[in-house]
Design an enzyme around this catalytic site. Structure first.
Site, mmCIF file in Angstrom:
data_model
loop_
_atom_site.group_PDB
_atom_site.id
_atom_site.type_symbol
_atom_site.label_atom_id
_atom_site.label_comp_id
_atom_site.label_asym_id
_atom_site.label_seq_id
_atom_site.Cartn_x
_atom_site.Cartn_y
_atom_site.Cartn_z
ATOM 1 C CG ASN A 7 -24.131 15.635 77.577
ATOM 2 O OD1 ASN A 7 -24.983 16.520 77.595
ATOM 3 N ND2 ASN A 7 -23.081 15.663 78.375
ATOM 4 C CE1 TYR A 133 -21.159 15.662 81.744
ATOM 5 C CE2 TYR A 133 -21.986 16.473 83.854
ATOM 6 C CZ TYR A 133 -21.349 16.703 82.641
ATOM 7 O OH TYR A 133 -20.894 17.969 82.331
ATOM 8 C CG ASP A 192 -19.820 13.809 78.473
ATOM 9 O OD1 ASP A 192 -18.615 13.570 78.227
ATOM 10 O OD2 ASP A 192 -20.267 14.965 78.596
ATOM 11 C CG ASP A 294 -22.497 20.629 73.941
ATOM 12 O OD1 ASP A 294 -23.356 19.804 74.304
ATOM 13 O OD2 ASP A 294 -21.721 21.189 74.745
ATOM 14 C CG HIS A 295 -22.308 15.880 74.071
ATOM 15 N ND1 HIS A 295 -21.251 15.094 74.477
ATOM 16 C CD2 HIS A 295 -22.298 16.974 74.877
ATOM 17 C CE1 HIS A 295 -20.623 15.681 75.482
ATOM 18 N NE2 HIS A 295 -21.238 16.825 75.748
#
Length: 304
Positions: A7, A133, A192, A294-295
């Site tokens: 992601n 997603y 994700d 952030d992933h």
């Protein structure tokens, strides 16, 4: 065969933070991407190097968007919207492909154009690869407490939407798995999923029992799609007793430095493919100020 899911939280931002270096250094054969967050025309030229791009951008600019990168052009492509965007290595323009109507499970229609799912049949191996997603969701109405939430209370609307998605997607996933098997292919669902399945998948699980992404009903749904005969969590199979390896950390505070993370990015494989995995883990960035997203990418090597 090295296969990754990532992601990127916006491909243009990830490019500025080193995505191309990671892609070149790790050299995966297949990459599933989520939250590409760009119209096809706005994807930076060359960011995907020598890979074929298959992309469902969705109908809301700057949101969602799922893709699969492959070394060779896919044999077949399927999306819920019935269209996909294709780009060959070195090409500047993305071609739109009309795929024809793909049967959707009851309840998926409201999500079909949101850029949440793309599926390709690999040319390199008898594997169907999907990039997913899943909606983040929210809290049910009875758990929403004004003043204690980052987002405004919504009466449980985001929670209800996610639960509708989960119910419909479970039916669709069964259909995709059986269709892949009928075609002589293994199925690999990556992406994700915005759910931490077990206590080992959340650093502070006691605090998270009433948090979206770790609600009992979300985890029960996750239980329902896994079994030794249907789909296997490949990374957990290789790390049965470990906390993590986490794949998401908040940008806030010291979450990344202190490894206060969640494992919400997965490789879910049919049993034969899962048994072929020889290494599995997360490419955690070396430092907080060098994070691409952030992933973190979740990478598995399959000897298949």
């Amino acid at each position: 065969m090295r296969i990754a899911t990532f992601n990127v939280n916006g491909i243009r931002a990830a490019q500025r933070r080193g995505f191309e270096d990671w892609l070149g250094d790790r050299g995966p054969d297949v990459v599933a991407l989520q939250e590409v967050r760009a119209r096809a025309a706005a994807i930076p030229p060359g960011v995907f190097g020598d890979y074929h791009l298959t992309y469902d951008e969705g109908d809301v600019a700057g949101r969602n968007g799922v893709a699969v990168l492959t070394r060779r052009a896919p044999v077949a492509v399927r999306t819920w919207s019935g269209t996909a965007l294709m780009r060959a290595p070195g090409e500047m323009h993305t071609e739109s492909a009309e795929l024809g109507p793909e049967p959707l499970a009851r309840g998926l229609g409201e999500f079909a154009n949101q850029g949440r799912y793309v599926e390709v049949d690999l040319a390199e191996a008898p594997i169907t690869v999907a990039s997913m997603y899943l909606p983040k969701g929210g809290l049910p109405a009875h758990l929403q407490k004004p003043g204690r939430m980052r987002e405004a209370p919504d009466g449980g609307a985001r929670y209800d939407r996610k639960m509708r998605f989960l119910s419909a997607f479970a039916r669709q996933l069964t259909r995709s798995r059986r269709t892949a098997r009928a075609r002589g292919r293994e199925l690999l669902l990556m992406g994700d999923l915005n759910i931490a399945h077990t206590r080992s998948d959340v650093r502070n699980w006691r605090r998270s029992n009433q948090a979206e992404g770790f609600l009992p009903e979300e985890r029960e749904w996750f239980d329902s799609i896994l079994s030794p005969r249907t789909l296997v969590d490949v990374v957990r199979r290789h790390h049965p007793d470990a906390d993590g390896p986490y794949s998401w950390w908040s940008w806030l505070g010291q979450s990344f430095v202190n490894d206060i993370g969640w494992r919400i990015d997965y490789h879910l494989a049919t049993p034969q493919l899962a048994r072929a995995a020889v290494t599995a883990g997360t490419d955690r960035d070396p430092a907080a100020d060098r994070r691409m997203s952030d992933h973190a990418p979740v990478v598995v090597d399959y000897d298949f």
